[in-house]
Design an enzyme around this catalytic site. Structure first.
Site, PDB file in Angstrom:
ATOM      1  N   ARG A   5       0.844  -1.188   0.000  1.00  0.00           N
ATOM      2  CA  ARG A   5       0.000   0.000   0.000  1.00  0.00           C
ATOM      3  C   ARG A   5       0.885   1.246   0.000  1.00  0.00           C
ATOM      4  O   ARG A   5       1.990   1.235   0.552  1.00  0.00           O
ATOM      5  CB  ARG A   5      -0.898   0.006   1.235  1.00  0.00           C
ATOM      6  CG  ARG A   5      -1.934  -1.087   1.236  1.00  0.00           C
ATOM      7  CD  ARG A   5      -2.699  -1.162   2.559  1.00  0.00           C
ATOM      8  NE  ARG A   5      -3.656  -2.238   2.509  1.00  0.00           N
ATOM      9  CZ  ARG A   5      -3.380  -3.513   2.827  1.00  0.00           C
ATOM     10  NH1 ARG A   5      -2.165  -3.831   3.247  1.00  0.00           N
ATOM     11  NH2 ARG A   5      -4.306  -4.443   2.740  1.00  0.00           N
ATOM     12  N   LYS A  32      -2.440  -2.635   7.836  1.00  0.00           N
ATOM     13  CA  LYS A  32      -3.896  -2.611   7.913  1.00  0.00           C
ATOM     14  C   LYS A  32      -4.431  -3.788   8.734  1.00  0.00           C
ATOM     15  O   LYS A  32      -5.354  -3.629   9.532  1.00  0.00           O
ATOM     16  CB  LYS A  32      -4.475  -2.645   6.495  1.00  0.00           C
ATOM     17  CG  LYS A  32      -5.973  -2.537   6.429  1.00  0.00           C
ATOM     18  CD  LYS A  32      -6.432  -2.487   4.979  1.00  0.00           C
ATOM     19  CE  LYS A  32      -7.941  -2.400   4.884  1.00  0.00           C
ATOM     20  NZ  LYS A  32      -8.379  -2.349   3.482  1.00  0.00           N
ATOM     21  N   HIS A  89      -3.496   3.024  -5.817  1.00  0.00           N
ATOM     22  CA  HIS A  89      -3.945   1.697  -5.377  1.00  0.00           C
ATOM     23  C   HIS A  89      -4.083   0.736  -6.565  1.00  0.00           C
ATOM     24  O   HIS A  89      -4.020  -0.474  -6.394  1.00  0.00           O
ATOM     25  CB  HIS A  89      -5.262   1.781  -4.611  1.00  0.00           C
ATOM     26  CG  HIS A  89      -5.649   0.482  -3.977  1.00  0.00           C
ATOM     27  ND1 HIS A  89      -5.024   0.019  -2.835  1.00  0.00           N
ATOM     28  CD2 HIS A  89      -6.552  -0.463  -4.333  1.00  0.00           C
ATOM     29  CE1 HIS A  89      -5.557  -1.164  -2.513  1.00  0.00           C
ATOM     30  NE2 HIS A  89      -6.473  -1.476  -3.401  1.00  0.00           N
ATOM     31  N   ARG A  92      -1.571  -2.125  -6.894  1.00  0.00           N
ATOM     32  CA  ARG A  92      -1.841  -3.379  -6.158  1.00  0.00           C
ATOM     33  C   ARG A  92      -2.847  -4.226  -6.920  1.00  0.00           C
ATOM     34  O   ARG A  92      -2.695  -5.442  -7.040  1.00  0.00           O
ATOM     35  CB  ARG A  92      -2.375  -3.069  -4.749  1.00  0.00           C
ATOM     36  CG  ARG A  92      -1.289  -2.690  -3.788  1.00  0.00           C
ATOM     37  CD  ARG A  92      -1.841  -2.271  -2.430  1.00  0.00           C
ATOM     38  NE  ARG A  92      -2.676  -3.214  -1.739  1.00  0.00           N
ATOM     39  CZ  ARG A  92      -2.253  -4.217  -0.960  1.00  0.00           C
ATOM     40  NH1 ARG A  92      -0.958  -4.417  -0.802  1.00  0.00           N
ATOM     41  NH2 ARG A  92      -3.101  -5.004  -0.345  1.00  0.00           N
ATOM     42  N   HIS A 117      -3.024  -9.746   2.689  1.00  0.00           N
ATOM     43  CA  HIS A 117      -4.460  -9.854   2.921  1.00  0.00           C
ATOM     44  C   HIS A 117      -4.742 -10.828   4.050  1.00  0.00           C
ATOM     45  O   HIS A 117      -4.046 -11.831   4.215  1.00  0.00           O
ATOM     46  CB  HIS A 117      -5.179 -10.335   1.657  1.00  0.00           C
ATOM     47  CG  HIS A 117      -5.326  -9.269   0.623  1.00  0.00           C
ATOM     48  ND1 HIS A 117      -5.658  -9.540  -0.673  1.00  0.00           N
ATOM     49  CD2 HIS A 117      -5.193  -7.915   0.695  1.00  0.00           C
ATOM     50  CE1 HIS A 117      -5.723  -8.422  -1.367  1.00  0.00           C
ATOM     51  NE2 HIS A 117      -5.441  -7.418  -0.552  1.00  0.00           N
ATOM     52  N   TYR A 127      -5.070 -22.044  10.877  1.00  0.00           N
ATOM     53  CA  TYR A 127      -4.052 -22.997  10.446  1.00  0.00           C
ATOM     54  C   TYR A 127      -2.942 -22.361   9.616  1.00  0.00           C
ATOM     55  O   TYR A 127      -1.898 -22.958   9.425  1.00  0.00           O
ATOM     56  CB  TYR A 127      -4.693 -24.142   9.653  1.00  0.00           C
ATOM     57  CG  TYR A 127      -5.435 -25.102  10.547  1.00  0.00           C
ATOM     58  CD1 TYR A 127      -4.772 -26.129  11.205  1.00  0.00           C
ATOM     59  CD2 TYR A 127      -6.800 -24.963  10.758  1.00  0.00           C
ATOM     60  CE1 TYR A 127      -5.441 -26.996  12.038  1.00  0.00           C
ATOM     61  CE2 TYR A 127      -7.487 -25.829  11.587  1.00  0.00           C
ATOM     62  CZ  TYR A 127      -6.806 -26.848  12.225  1.00  0.00           C
ATOM     63  OH  TYR A 127      -7.476 -27.707  13.054  1.00  0.00           O
TER      64      TYR A 127
END
Length: 149
Positions: A5, A32, A89, A92, A117, A127
């Site tokens: 970002r 984030k 942006h 990305r 993410h 997991y």
């Protein structure tokens, strides 16, 4: 070239950059998702960083100042380059599209980790503990090769 970002890039400091191991570690306070993110640095990223005049404070700072670039710095650069139909942006988003459609052999999981993410599925998130750094190094080198070809 890092798929990060713009705020993460603008506020990067040299203490986060490990040029020897070619990794940028962004602390959780600036992420984030609120967790540390390790970013593999491609050959060209290392060249760019090595070409910078000063290895203290903010990596990308205002001229004649020790302050970081402003929030609008990338937008202003794109305006001067006359690419105003796009957004910072969008880089990305372009990475995500390229990785899904044009890159070969990179899993969805590796791509999502490169973008830092979060996993929406709580069971899967419980997991997923690895960061796939070696796989992401290959992915980011492929991205760099695509960008400069």
């Amino acid at each position: 070239m890092t798929a990060c970002r713009s705020s993460e890039v603008r506020l990067a400091v040299w203490d986060e950059i490990d040029l020897t191991n070619r990794v940028w570690t962004i602390p959780k306070e600036r992420m984030k998702a609120g967790r540390e993110h390790r970013v593999p640095l491609s050959d060209r990223c290392i060249e760019i960083l090595n070409a910078l005049p000063d290895l203290e404070g903010y990596v990308f700072k205002k001229q004649k100042s020790e302050k970081p670039l402003s929030d609008g710095a990338f937008r202003a650069l794109m305006d001067r380059m006359e690419v105003d139909a796009f957004t910072p942006h969008g880089f990305r988003s372009s990475f995500r599209d390229w990785a899904a459609e044009a890159s070969e052999g990179h899993s969805w999981d590796t791509i999502e980790l490169a973008l830092a993410h979060s996993v929406a599925n709580k069971t899967e998130a419980a997991y997923r503990r690895g960061i796939q750094l070696e796989k992401r190094k290959k992915l980011m080198q492929h991205w760099q090769n695509f960008l400069i070809s």
